[in-house]
Design an enzyme around this catalytic site. Structure first.
Site, PDB file in Angstrom:
ATOM      1  N   HIS A  26       0.800  -1.242   0.000  1.00 43.78           N
ATOM      2  CA  HIS A  26       0.000   0.000   0.000  1.00 43.78           C
ATOM      3  C   HIS A  26       0.824   1.278   0.000  1.00 43.78           C
ATOM      4  CE1 HIS A  26       0.950   0.981   4.109  1.00 43.78           C
ATOM      5  NE2 HIS A  26      -0.003   1.866   4.219  1.00 43.78           N
ATOM      6  N   GLY A  27       2.149   1.168   0.124  1.00 41.16           N
ATOM      7  CA  GLY A  27       2.942   2.394   0.176  1.00 41.16           C
ATOM      8  C   GLY A  27       4.401   2.040   0.362  1.00 41.16           C
TER       9      GLY A  27
HETATM   10  P1  5GP Z   1      -0.224   5.086   5.450  1.00 42.88           P
HETATM   11  O1  5GP Z   1       0.292   6.277   6.149  1.00 42.88           O
HETATM   12  O2  5GP Z   1      -1.616   5.187   5.045  1.00 42.88           O
HETATM   13  O3  5GP Z   1       0.093   3.811   6.146  1.00 42.88           O
HETATM   14  O4  5GP Z   1       0.642   4.932   4.143  1.00 42.88           O
HETATM   15  C1  5GP Z   1       0.465   5.618   2.994  1.00 42.88           C
HETATM   16  C2  5GP Z   1       1.754   5.741   2.257  1.00 42.88           C
HETATM   17  O5  5GP Z   1       1.705   7.005   1.632  1.00 42.88           O
HETATM   18  C3  5GP Z   1       3.043   5.811   3.074  1.00 42.88           C
HETATM   19  O6  5GP Z   1       3.554   4.526   3.321  1.00 42.88           O
HETATM   20  C4  5GP Z   1       3.954   6.616   2.169  1.00 42.88           C
HETATM   21  O7  5GP Z   1       4.667   5.742   1.300  1.00 42.88           O
HETATM   22  C5  5GP Z   1       3.009   7.428   1.325  1.00 42.88           C
HETATM   23  N1  5GP Z   1       3.065   8.883   1.543  1.00 42.88           N
HETATM   24  C6  5GP Z   1       3.023   9.559   2.715  1.00 42.88           C
HETATM   25  N2  5GP Z   1       3.048  10.892   2.495  1.00 42.88           N
HETATM   26  C7  5GP Z   1       3.087  11.077   1.145  1.00 42.88           C
HETATM   27  C8  5GP Z   1       3.097  12.233   0.283  1.00 42.88           C
HETATM   28  O8  5GP Z   1       3.052  13.379   0.704  1.00 42.88           O
HETATM   29  N3  5GP Z   1       3.114  11.989  -1.055  1.00 42.88           N
HETATM   30  C9  5GP Z   1       3.142  10.733  -1.578  1.00 42.88           C
HETATM   31  N4  5GP Z   1       3.143  10.583  -2.912  1.00 42.88           N
HETATM   32  N5  5GP Z   1       3.149   9.629  -0.793  1.00 42.88           N
HETATM   33  C10 5GP Z   1       3.109   9.794   0.540  1.00 42.88           C
HETATM   34 MN    MN Z   2      -3.389   5.441   4.473  1.00 41.25          MN
END
Ligand code: 5GP
Ligand code: MN
Ligand code: MN
Length: 479
Positions: A402-403
């Site tokens: 997911h990221g």
């Molecule tokens: P979560 O925080 O929902 O677990 O993960 C979402 C993912 O979004 C994170 O793992 C990171 O890779 C990504 N992410 C966080 N901030 C940003 C941002 O400002 N821009 C982009 N393109 N990705 C982000």
């Molecule tokens: Mn998220």
């Protein structure tokens, strides 16, 4: 912990003790044996009714009960639903909206456009209001209707936006009545707000195409501008999660020995078919619909902000939702288990659905190439669009990462950012960023995250999703 390598990027934790199934971890190298999230993968394997594997995607890291990046499918007839397997931000997710705008048309106006977005899309912890506080009957409409509620009120890039979302932008078994007064109070003035920290609204350029067939189906053209939105169910979803954990944690003994024996109280759960399980499922789905509506409202706000600041009509902007994925959710889905299709409850906690080509649940325009899989990276480097595969259907209940996942804690990142001006560093590289929170930019800088290119490379090599395109940031607003 004993780890066995079973494929280039796949590691297995054999089922031991009370584990009902083995753990399977997708990772580029051997997982660190002392990583506490490995123990969480083993813990999840104790879940009543779990099928085949307790899975971890390559962006896995420690989370509440389940690791983030965790996937667990259970047999709903005998299995358990776990709020920790969904996460606090119910239906946190990502959507990408394509536009007909070319990056060269945007660049000269980038500053003004980002400033307009920052004015029009409320960010941060508090609730400045995109739409006035919702009365209870309207909130019921949101909780039942999801993205459709918002699109029907004119918050849309195009009228068919919801049909291009996972589940059509609405989980049908949501029950608004299962959402408490406290959760409603927290959510009623937060619809159409981004939230803080990791949540963002970004303008990206399509930087590179890897799979021309899928990119064409997804409407991704080199140099085109896309809008990427990452947000969830705000205070409403958090409250639903918090209340269900408070209700379930003391009840594990009532549900039977398998529940009483769970190795971690954070795995509090209930039989899917019990009253408590049904109540959580109904409330969680309603919160998921709030999140779908939230991203849909912000889509409308972003489209209007772009049109206003660039002096374009909506027709000229040509915005359209590419796709919208949930990455914190549990859903009843039909999957082939032991060769036969059956209904299973799939927990995806920091994991993205990745259905393969030909699946009727993939929107018709994408069906031949597979479901769009939207993977954000960080605000300074890049994000990726992938497509789901048959292999994901066979091996991971149609799931992917997911990221990037965090590399540094917020505290560590702030330390590294001390004395630096992150927004100026980004501006020097052509990226305009605006943030409400004073500390957010330090906590969220690129160095705080793993390199998402390496994470998606594992997905691609393992065949769970294939690379379609890379997006690079031009402008970002953060909470
Ligand atoms: P979560 O925080 O929902 O677990 O993960 C979402 C993912 O979004 C994170 O793992 C990171 O890779 C990504 N992410 C966080 N901030 C940003 C941002 O400002 N821009 C982009 N393109 N990705 C982000
Ligand atoms: Mn998220
Ligand atoms: Mn979130």
């Amino acid at each position: 912990m004993k780890l066995r390598r079973i494929d280039e990027d796949l590691w297995e934790l054999p089922a031991e003790g009370g584990m009902k199934v083995p753990g399977r971890i997708y990772a580029a190298g051997p997982p660190a044996p002392d990583d506490p999230s490995l123990q969480q993968v083993a813990n999840v394997a104790h879940l009543p009714g779990i099928l085949r594997f307790s899975l971890a995607m390559p962006d896995y890291h420690w989370g509440y009960g389940f690791p983030i990046g965790g996937v667990a499918a259970v047999d709903p007839e005998i299995g358990a639903i776990s709020p920790g397997g969904v996460g606090y931000d119910i239906n946190c997710g990502v959507r990408v909206v394509t536009t007909a705008l070319h990056e060269e048309e945007l660049r000269p106006r980038l500053r003004q456009v980002v400033a307009q977005l920052f004015r029009d899309v409320p960010t941060g912890v508090g609730a400045s209001r995109a739409i006035p506080a919702l009365a209870d009957d309207e909130l019921d409409g949101v909780l039942a209707g999801g993205a459709r509620w918002a699109a029907a009120r004119g918050f849309a890039a195009a009228p068919d936006d919801p049909s291009r979302c996972e589940e059509g932008g609405r989980l049908p078994q949501a029950d608004p009545a299962a959402v408490s007064d406290r959760a409603r109070a927290r959510g009623r003035d937060q619809l159409g707000t981004l939230g803080s920290g990791n949540h963002f609204l970004e303008l990206d350029r399509v930087a590179e195409i890897y799979a021309p067939d899928a990119a064409a189906a997804f409407g991704l053209l080199p140099g085109a501008v896309a809008i990427q939105i990452h947000s969830g169910s705000r205070g409403l979803g958090y409250q639903v999660c918090d209340e269900s954990l408070a209700a379930l944690t003391p009840r594990m003994r009532d549900f039977g020995p398998d529940y009483a024996a769970l190795p971690d109280p954070q795995l509090a759960c209930a039989p899917v078919r019990s009253d408590a399980g049904r109540r959580y499922l109904a409330a969680m789905q309603a919160a998921a619909n709030f999140a779908f509506a939230n991203r849909q409202v912000m889509t409308g706000l972003a489209v209007r902000a772009l049109c206003r600041s660039l002096g374009l009509s909506e027709g000229e902007l040509g915005a359209r939702v590419l796709y919208d994925v949930c990455h914190n959710v549990a859903k009843l889905e039909t999957h082939a288990v032991d060769g036969a299709p059956r209904e299973v409850l799939v927990h995806r906690k920091g994991a993205t659905r990745a259905f393969g080509p030909g699946d009727p649940r993939v929107p018709a325009p994408y069906r031949a190439v597979g479901q769009p899989v939207l993977i954000p990276g960080d605000m300074g480097r890049y994000s990726y669009v992938l497509a789901g595969t048959d292999r994901a259907m066979r091996d991971t209940f149609g799931s992917s990462c997911h990221g990037a996942g965090r590399l540094l804690s917020r505290g560590q990142a702030l330390k590294l950012a001390r004395g630096r001006s992150i927004d100026r560093e980004l501006a020097a590289r052509g990226i305009e960023v605006l943030s409400r929170g004073r500390k957010t930019l330090g906590e969220e800088m690129s160095e705080a995250y793993k390199d998402v290119a390496q994470v998606v490379a594992v997905m691609h090599r393992a065949g769970l999703s294939r690379l379609v395109a890379r997006l690079e940031p031009l402008g970002v607003i953060k909470g």
